[in-house]
Design an enzyme around this catalytic site. Structure first.
Site, PDB file in Angstrom:
ATOM      1  N   GLY A   1      30.208   9.350   6.165  1.00 53.77           N
ATOM      2  CA  GLY A   1      31.596   8.772   5.722  1.00 53.77           C
ATOM      3  C   GLY A   1      32.211   7.635   6.575  1.00 53.77           C
TER       4      GLY A   1
ATOM      5  N   ASN B   1      24.953  19.536  -2.469  1.00 53.11           N
ATOM      6  CA  ASN B   1      25.520  20.886  -2.861  1.00 53.11           C
ATOM      7  C   ASN B   1      26.056  21.057  -4.438  1.00 53.11           C
ATOM      8  OD1 ASN B   1      27.597  19.174  -2.223  1.00 53.11           O
ATOM      9  ND2 ASN B   1      29.056  20.980  -1.834  1.00 53.11           N
TER      10      ASN B   1
ATOM     11  N   CYS C   1      32.401  22.175  -0.141  1.00 49.33           N
ATOM     12  CA  CYS C   1      33.369  21.694   0.647  1.00 49.33           C
ATOM     13  C   CYS C   1      34.602  22.395   0.606  1.00 49.33           C
ATOM     14  CB  CYS C   1      33.363  20.105   0.456  1.00 49.33           C
ATOM     15  SG  CYS C   1      33.728  19.550  -1.386  1.00 49.33           S
TER      16      CYS C   1
ATOM     17  N   GLY D   1      30.231  13.584   1.255  1.00 47.41           N
ATOM     18  CA  GLY D   1      28.944  13.907   2.232  1.00 47.41           C
ATOM     19  C   GLY D   1      29.602  14.280   3.419  1.00 47.41           C
ATOM     20  N   SER D   2      28.852  14.085   4.552  1.00 45.31           N
ATOM     21  CA  SER D   2      29.254  14.471   5.753  1.00 45.31           C
ATOM     22  C   SER D   2      30.404  13.585   6.469  1.00 45.31           C
ATOM     23  CB  SER D   2      28.146  14.490   6.795  1.00 45.31           C
ATOM     24  OG  SER D   2      27.536  13.128   7.273  1.00 45.31           O
ATOM     25  N   ASN D   3      31.358  13.850   7.317  1.00 44.22           N
ATOM     26  CA  ASN D   3      32.353  12.985   8.003  1.00 44.22           C
ATOM     27  C   ASN D   3      31.633  11.854   8.743  1.00 44.22           C
ATOM     28  OD1 ASN D   3      33.683  15.510   7.501  1.00 44.22           O
ATOM     29  ND2 ASN D   3      35.194  13.862   8.024  1.00 44.22           N
TER      30      ASN D   3
ATOM     31  N   GLU E   1      34.804  11.383   0.203  1.00 40.13           N
ATOM     32  CA  GLU E   1      34.988  12.750   0.043  1.00 40.13           C
ATOM     33  C   GLU E   1      34.215  13.597   1.010  1.00 40.13           C
ATOM     34  OE1 GLU E   1      37.950  14.259  -1.044  1.00 40.13           O
ATOM     35  OE2 GLU E   1      38.645  12.418  -2.095  1.00 40.13           O
TER      36      GLU E   1
END
Length: 483
Positions: free
Chosen positions: A233, A152, A284, A228-230, A250
């Site tokens: 991560g 993004n 985000c 990126g995504s949870n 993050e």
């Protein structure tokens, strides 16, 4: 013929050993190929990691000022490529050209900032109990580090990781997101043109399950910085802990904007819409929950809808486009699924946007701005990150109620309050659990020289950007010298 892009390993552009490539397509016109990039294997990754590891000693032995000179040169080279990089990013992931151009300029500022960090204090002299002992600290780099960036912000986020990693003496293996891999390789080209020594920065493209996991597993990698995504991560965190290396995450956000009755409603409604809909909501830090004090709810809702009605959706390369397509077909499907969930769960859909023509729908992954109201805790559209142009308007009785509702999320990245009462702004800033607080401003946006990061499930509680970056990219060594 579609252009082919290569990995950058030990100072050379190289084809993946397996010969496989992935095609990058334009989300505004999915039949249009932007280029082909390498679908690399762990063998390609291993070569890049070895190059980073072997170049570490020479690179870390340079002075901070010498390393900073390469970042200054990289900034100069990026200034020559602003239009090219911005156009590539727009064609790869859809957001408007004016937004990607601004992102390149922000990246130039980040490079210059960290180049200047080469002349800043990097340790401390501490008084010792022994008058004949000099006690001091110095910071030392980690070694070869892995950087995994999202799609993004395909320019700024890689740069705000790579630049501090390099200035503090680390070498880098960079994995750009597949959705914006060619943009990531344009960034690497900037460093190549700046004359960065071979092996100091390497880039390997490919699937996250291969390249991302390979970075976490490799014994030569001493730290991982990920955005990126949870779910991804958390997998990285587990792998890093098992190996005993540093990690920096993050991840998601479900960011609230609170509009109180003493606010400038024109300012609040405009900034709330910009924070929610620019970048097609694919930030985000984008606003997704809007809490409006009951006494001004209807008036504010009317202003928000008026701003949304003025939004032009279209190809990001068109000058008058406010909002481009979402980045991928899977993202398109996901956002539409959340909109359907919102309807089924009982939220009231009050704006679905102007109807797009069938031709435009077929041409790209376009979703109109979408506004719900009457959202409740437990609803997916209130609690889960949508990452698209969708907001939920909800009533609040006042400041304390708004703080409670803002803190109800498992995320804690950013939050905004609109008020002309300084006491309210201070209380909100103190009590809301978010890493970034805006007073009379958008939840989005962060200046290069200030720390950036979230609380709760938004982050590993580390911080990026500014001087805070050295906390991750270095370790502290304490030295005691007795005369």
């Amino acid at each position: 013929m579609t252009k082919k892009y290569f990995n950058f390993i030990n100072g050379s552009w190289k084809e993946a050993l397996n010969g496989n490539t992935i095609e990058s397509r334009n989300p505004a016109a999915p039949l249009e190929a932007v280029g082909n990039f390498q679908s690399s294997s762990k063998e390609d990754l291993s070569e890049a990691i070895i190059a980073a590891d072997q170049s570490f000693e020479a690179w870390s032995s340079l002075s901070y000022i010498e390393r900073g000179s390469y970042l200054y040169r990289a900034a100069e080279e990026m200034e020559k490529m602003v239009e090219e990089i911005a156009e590539t990013a727009t064609k790869e992931m859809g957001k408007t050209f004016i937004e990607t151009k601004g992102e390149v300029k922000r990246s130039i500022a980040i490079l210059k900032y960290y180049a200047g960090e080469g002349m800043q204090q990097i340790g401390e002299v501490i008084p010792s109990a022994d008058s004949e002992t000099m006690l001091y600290t110095k910071r030392v780099p980690l070694g070869a580090v892995g950087i995994i960036a999202p799609w993004n912000f395909p320019i700024a986020i890689p740069i705000w990781k790579i630049a501090p990693a390099l200035i503090y003496g680390n070498t880098v293996v960079f994995k750009p997101a597949s959705e914006s891999a060619i943009t990531g390789l344009k960034i690497v080209e900037v460093f190549e043109k700046a004359g960065l020594p071979a092996g100091v920065l390497n880039a390997v493209t490919g699937k996250g399950s291969i390249i991302g996991e390979g970075l976490v597993e490799n014994d030569h990698i001493k730290g991982i910085s990920f955005t990126g995504s949870n779910p991804t991560g958390k997998r990285i965190a587990i792998g890093a802990v098992e190996r005993g290396i540093k990690y920096q995450l993050e991840m998601g956000g479900k960011n609230p904007s609170v509009i109180l009755e003493d606010a400038d409603l024109d300012q609040a409604s405009k900034m709330t819409v910009d924070a929610a809909m620019k970048h097609t909501g694919q930030k985000c830090t984008a606003t997704s929950r809007v809490y409006i004090q009951e006494s001004i709810y209807e008036k504010t809702k009317e202003k928000i809808i008026k701003h949304i009605e003025a939004i032009k959706v279209g190809n990001g390369m068109d000058e008058d486009t406010y909002m481009g397509p979402v980045a991928t077909k899977s993202q398109y499907d996901s956002v539409l699924a959340y909109i359907e969930k919102g309807k089924k769960e009982g939220a009231k859909l009050i704006y679905e946007g102007k109807s797009l023509t069938n031709e435009l729908r077929e041409e790209g992954f376009y979703i109109e701005p979408t506004v719900f109201e009457d959202g409740k805790e437990g609803m997916a559209i209130v609690e889960e990150e949508i990452f698209g142009p969708v907001i939920v308007l909800m009533k609040t009785s006042g400041l304390q109620d708004a703080i409670t509702k803002a803190n109800s999320s498992r995320f804690g990245l950013s939050a905004a309050v609109f008020t002309n009462n300084i006491k309210n702004s201070v209380i909100f800033s103190d009590k809301v659990d978010a890493g970034m607080i805006k007073v009379n401003g958008e939840t989005t946006g962060s200046e290069p020289h200030v720390p950036f990061g979230g609380m709760k499930d938004s982050s590993s509680h580390s911080r990026e950007q500014g001087k805070a970056a050295k906390e991750f990219f270095t370790s502290i060594k304490t030295i005691s010298t007795t005369i």
